[in-house]
Design an enzyme around this catalytic site. Sequence first.
Site, PDB file in Angstrom:
ATOM      1  N   CYS A   1      -4.704   7.771  -0.083  1.00  0.00           N
ATOM      2  CA  CYS A   1      -6.157   7.708  -0.250  1.00  0.00           C
ATOM      3  C   CYS A   1      -6.501   7.121  -1.610  1.00  0.00           C
ATOM      4  O   CYS A   1      -7.589   6.616  -1.820  1.00  0.00           O
ATOM      5  CB  CYS A   1      -6.749   9.093  -0.106  1.00  0.00           C
ATOM      6  SG  CYS A   1      -5.915  10.274  -1.160  1.00  0.00           S
TER       7      CYS A   1
ATOM      8  N   GLU B   1     -10.985  16.711   1.139  1.00  0.00           N
ATOM      9  CA  GLU B   1     -10.381  15.564   0.450  1.00  0.00           C
ATOM     10  C   GLU B   1     -10.299  14.449   1.475  1.00  0.00           C
ATOM     11  O   GLU B   1      -9.439  14.475   2.351  1.00  0.00           O
ATOM     12  CB  GLU B   1      -8.981  15.915  -0.072  1.00  0.00           C
ATOM     13  CG  GLU B   1      -8.971  16.999  -1.139  1.00  0.00           C
ATOM     14  CD  GLU B   1      -9.604  16.568  -2.442  1.00  0.00           C
ATOM     15  OE1 GLU B   1      -9.854  15.369  -2.634  1.00  0.00           O
ATOM     16  OE2 GLU B   1      -9.879  17.452  -3.270  1.00  0.00           O
TER      17      GLU B   1
ATOM     18  N   GLU C   1     -10.200   1.374   4.564  1.00  0.00           N
ATOM     19  CA  GLU C   1      -8.930   1.618   3.873  1.00  0.00           C
ATOM     20  C   GLU C   1      -7.829   0.805   4.541  1.00  0.00           C
ATOM     21  O   GLU C   1      -7.635   0.927   5.750  1.00  0.00           O
ATOM     22  CB  GLU C   1      -8.537   3.092   4.005  1.00  0.00           C
ATOM     23  CG  GLU C   1      -9.354   4.041   3.203  1.00  0.00           C
ATOM     24  CD  GLU C   1      -8.798   5.460   3.345  1.00  0.00           C
ATOM     25  OE1 GLU C   1      -8.965   6.048   4.425  1.00  0.00           O
ATOM     26  OE2 GLU C   1      -8.212   5.957   2.385  1.00  0.00           O
TER      27      GLU C   1
ATOM     28  N   LYS D   1      -2.308  23.685   9.548  1.00  0.00           N
ATOM     29  CA  LYS D   1      -2.109  22.804  10.709  1.00  0.00           C
ATOM     30  C   LYS D   1      -1.660  21.458  10.151  1.00  0.00           C
ATOM     31  O   LYS D   1      -2.469  20.668   9.677  1.00  0.00           O
ATOM     32  CB  LYS D   1      -3.435  22.675  11.455  1.00  0.00           C
ATOM     33  CG  LYS D   1      -3.349  22.451  12.953  1.00  0.00           C
ATOM     34  CD  LYS D   1      -2.785  21.139  13.401  1.00  0.00           C
ATOM     35  CE  LYS D   1      -3.544  19.904  13.044  1.00  0.00           C
ATOM     36  NZ  LYS D   1      -2.708  18.695  13.175  1.00  0.00           N
ATOM     37  N   PRO D   2      -0.335  21.192  10.165  1.00  0.00           N
ATOM     38  CA  PRO D   2       0.134  19.910   9.627  1.00  0.00           C
ATOM     39  C   PRO D   2      -0.169  18.773  10.599  1.00  0.00           C
ATOM     40  O   PRO D   2      -0.442  19.003  11.776  1.00  0.00           O
ATOM     41  CB  PRO D   2       1.644  20.117   9.490  1.00  0.00           C
ATOM     42  CG  PRO D   2       1.985  21.171  10.490  1.00  0.00           C
ATOM     43  CD  PRO D   2       0.765  22.013  10.708  1.00  0.00           C
TER      44      PRO D   2
ATOM     45  N   SER E   1      -2.900  11.095  -9.950  1.00  0.00           N
ATOM     46  CA  SER E   1      -2.542  12.393  -9.374  1.00  0.00           C
ATOM     47  C   SER E   1      -1.728  13.216 -10.366  1.00  0.00           C
ATOM     48  O   SER E   1      -0.745  12.724 -10.911  1.00  0.00           O
ATOM     49  CB  SER E   1      -1.708  12.193  -8.105  1.00  0.00           C
ATOM     50  OG  SER E   1      -2.423  11.398  -7.200  1.00  0.00           O
TER      51      SER E   1
HETATM   52  P1  NAD Z   1      -6.794  12.309  10.129  1.00  0.00           P
HETATM   53  O1  NAD Z   1      -8.164  12.663   9.651  1.00  0.00           O
HETATM   54  O2  NAD Z   1      -6.659  11.559  11.370  1.00  0.00           O
HETATM   55  O3  NAD Z   1      -5.937  13.638  10.325  1.00  0.00           O
HETATM   56  C1  NAD Z   1      -5.796  14.613   9.319  1.00  0.00           C
HETATM   57  C2  NAD Z   1      -5.468  15.932   9.961  1.00  0.00           C
HETATM   58  O4  NAD Z   1      -6.553  16.346  10.774  1.00  0.00           O
HETATM   59  C3  NAD Z   1      -4.251  15.917  10.867  1.00  0.00           C
HETATM   60  O5  NAD Z   1      -3.574  17.150  10.734  1.00  0.00           O
HETATM   61  C4  NAD Z   1      -4.861  15.793  12.243  1.00  0.00           C
HETATM   62  O6  NAD Z   1      -4.028  16.298  13.253  1.00  0.00           O
HETATM   63  C5  NAD Z   1      -6.087  16.663  12.075  1.00  0.00           C
HETATM   64  N1  NAD Z   1      -7.167  16.361  13.009  1.00  0.00           N
HETATM   65  C6  NAD Z   1      -7.457  15.191  13.635  1.00  0.00           C
HETATM   66  N2  NAD Z   1      -8.556  15.339  14.418  1.00  0.00           N
HETATM   67  C7  NAD Z   1      -8.966  16.614  14.262  1.00  0.00           C
HETATM   68  C8  NAD Z   1     -10.043  17.368  14.796  1.00  0.00           C
HETATM   69  N3  NAD Z   1     -10.930  16.844  15.643  1.00  0.00           N
HETATM   70  N4  NAD Z   1     -10.171  18.658  14.429  1.00  0.00           N
HETATM   71  C9  NAD Z   1      -9.295  19.209  13.562  1.00  0.00           C
HETATM   72  N5  NAD Z   1      -8.253  18.553  13.025  1.00  0.00           N
HETATM   73  C10 NAD Z   1      -8.089  17.271  13.372  1.00  0.00           C
HETATM   74  O7  NAD Z   1      -6.115  11.605   8.885  1.00  0.00           O
HETATM   75  P2  NAD Z   1      -4.646  10.969   8.794  1.00  0.00           P
HETATM   76  O8  NAD Z   1      -4.661   9.717   9.586  1.00  0.00           O
HETATM   77  O9  NAD Z   1      -3.621  12.013   9.085  1.00  0.00           O
HETATM   78  O10 NAD Z   1      -4.557  10.660   7.231  1.00  0.00           O
HETATM   79  C11 NAD Z   1      -5.094   9.529   6.660  1.00  0.00           C
HETATM   80  C12 NAD Z   1      -6.431   9.818   6.020  1.00  0.00           C
HETATM   81  O11 NAD Z   1      -6.322  10.881   5.086  1.00  0.00           O
HETATM   82  C13 NAD Z   1      -6.947   8.650   5.224  1.00  0.00           C
HETATM   83  O12 NAD Z   1      -8.302   8.427   5.477  1.00  0.00           O
HETATM   84  C14 NAD Z   1      -6.750   9.081   3.773  1.00  0.00           C
HETATM   85  O13 NAD Z   1      -7.587   8.469   2.862  1.00  0.00           O
HETATM   86  C15 NAD Z   1      -6.954  10.536   3.870  1.00  0.00           C
HETATM   87  N6  NAD Z   1      -6.330  11.220   2.739  1.00  0.00           N
HETATM   88  C16 NAD Z   1      -7.126  11.726   1.765  1.00  0.00           C
HETATM   89  C17 NAD Z   1      -6.565  12.368   0.682  1.00  0.00           C
HETATM   90  C18 NAD Z   1      -7.440  12.936  -0.396  1.00  0.00           C
HETATM   91  O14 NAD Z   1      -6.962  13.769  -1.126  1.00  0.00           O
HETATM   92  N7  NAD Z   1      -8.685  12.542  -0.528  1.00  0.00           N
HETATM   93  C19 NAD Z   1      -5.183  12.496   0.584  1.00  0.00           C
HETATM   94  C20 NAD Z   1      -4.394  11.960   1.601  1.00  0.00           C
HETATM   95  C21 NAD Z   1      -4.986  11.340   2.692  1.00  0.00           C
END
Ligand code: NAD
Length: 478
Positions: free
Chosen positions: A285, A251, A382, A175-176, A442
């Site tokens: 992140c 992650e 963040e 699920k992107p 990374s």
């Molecule tokens: P997000 O948590 O809002 O969304 C991530 C994914 O989850 C998306 O595909 C979104 O559609 C889905 N999602 C949102 N609500 C959901 C729910 N209730 N149930 C299931 N899926 C749901 O994060 P974002 O804004 O897309 O990305 C930014 C965040 O990701 C930052 O906090 C960043 O630190 C983190 N991040 C972490 C890593 C790592 O490896 N630790 C890498 C990249 C990004």
Amino acid sequence: MTRFKTQLYINGQWRDASDGGTFDVLNPADETVLATVASGTVEDALACLDAAEAAFGPWAARSPRERGEVLRRAYDLFMDRIEEIARLITLENGKAGGDAMGEAKYAAEFFRWYAEEAVRSDGYLGMAPASGARLMVHQKPAGIAVLVTPWNYPAAMGTRKIGPALAAGCPVVIKPASETPLTMLALMPILEEAGVPPGLVNVLPSRASGAVVGAMLADARTRVVSFTGSTEVGRKLLHAAADNVIKPAMELGGNAPFIVCKDADIEAAAEGLMVAKMRNLGEACTAANRIYVHQDVEKPFVQSFVAKMAALKMGNGIEDGIDVGPLVNAETRDKVEFFVRDAVDKGAALELGGVRPNGAGYFFPPTVLTHVPDTAECLRDEIFGPVAAIQTFLDEEDVIRRANDTEYGLVAYVYCGDMRRGMALAERLEFGMIGLNRGLVSDPAAPFGGVKQSGLGREGGKDGLLEFQETQYISAEW
Ligand code: NAD
């Protein structure tokens, strides 16, 4: 019809959503609609699980070498089309050409690395101390994996999960992020051509993320949930995974400290901060979020860093010579702007940038703040944008305490001349990864992941495969 893949990819077929629903994907550089994408429903999510279930047995039965060869072909095909993929990343995410190419190469490497790891899944044979029975231990594919990815690395956050899942023998439903589904959809013809059978990799864009992911986690056929995203959503998925005791890999967010010691090579440290802060526009992140510079070297360090930040060119990332593209959406841009305003209101000094330009696109310029007070919000949360918040320190005990004073524990950076002290500092920092005299950690060959509320499990390296495997032990006598 657009030139992008915009339908759901289920069982090797392109389909509209079961209810015909769609959502728009915007180009963050000009706010125009780039594509209208099918929005998967719960019914579609269950169809993904049906397809994955059917694909699982035959794929798991293939030899590790065969699975590895499919991944290796995927790597070669990805590299053949890398320009096209990097361009698509820029179009939907906004990041500049150099960052997009960097991500595309990093993403492809997960196919190559796990093509190589597929044949290196070791077990062992032992003897029970008391009974003398033979203890045979081996790894089996864990089963259907649901993968949920964020928008900041539309290709790499997916391949970092798909590579090890396929190597281990698991089918996946991915699920992107709704902001950036196009890149993952564009990778499917590559996987098909590489020999990935129908149903093994399914892509389910959806604006109803909670409902579709929730339905898959409520289905006992799902055995792994691998999530990259915010800590807030990660917690929700951990709760949902608990009901069926689904194996989680999380992650999550970070709040990385970046420490510059008194004896550090100042030029190298400023260069390292450029990477740790500005790679991917700070939308990472791993981005340096709290910068601690020894008071004695603050002046030359800030001077060098500000000069490097000031030399960056901002604009539409699709054009040549651009270093800084737009942020992904208005919400992210507004949050970054709030962090700057809040810090300045509380007494921080604005050394560079800070003012959002007029016109279309979610742009925010490279910004440097010094004398940031401890009460500033950007030190707790963040920033996820091109804003460097600099503080000073005098005493190493104090900087370790401040660096560790966060619920996050993903990555920390240390620049230090004396490596003995650098190592001692690194070991006392409560983070899953440390960049020691490096602004980049990374690497597909290394275990990426955090401690505390930054997550559970590791991606990449040898460890990444284990997230998609279960240990089986056979007690035998002969
Ligand atoms: P997000 O948590 O809002 O969304 C991530 C994914 O989850 C998306 O595909 C979104 O559609 C889905 N999602 C949102 N609500 C959901 C729910 N209730 N149930 C299931 N899926 C749901 O994060 P974002 O804004 O897309 O990305 C930014 C965040 O990701 C930052 O906090 C960043 O630190 C983190 N991040 C972490 C890593 C790592 O490896 N630790 C890498 C990249 C990004």
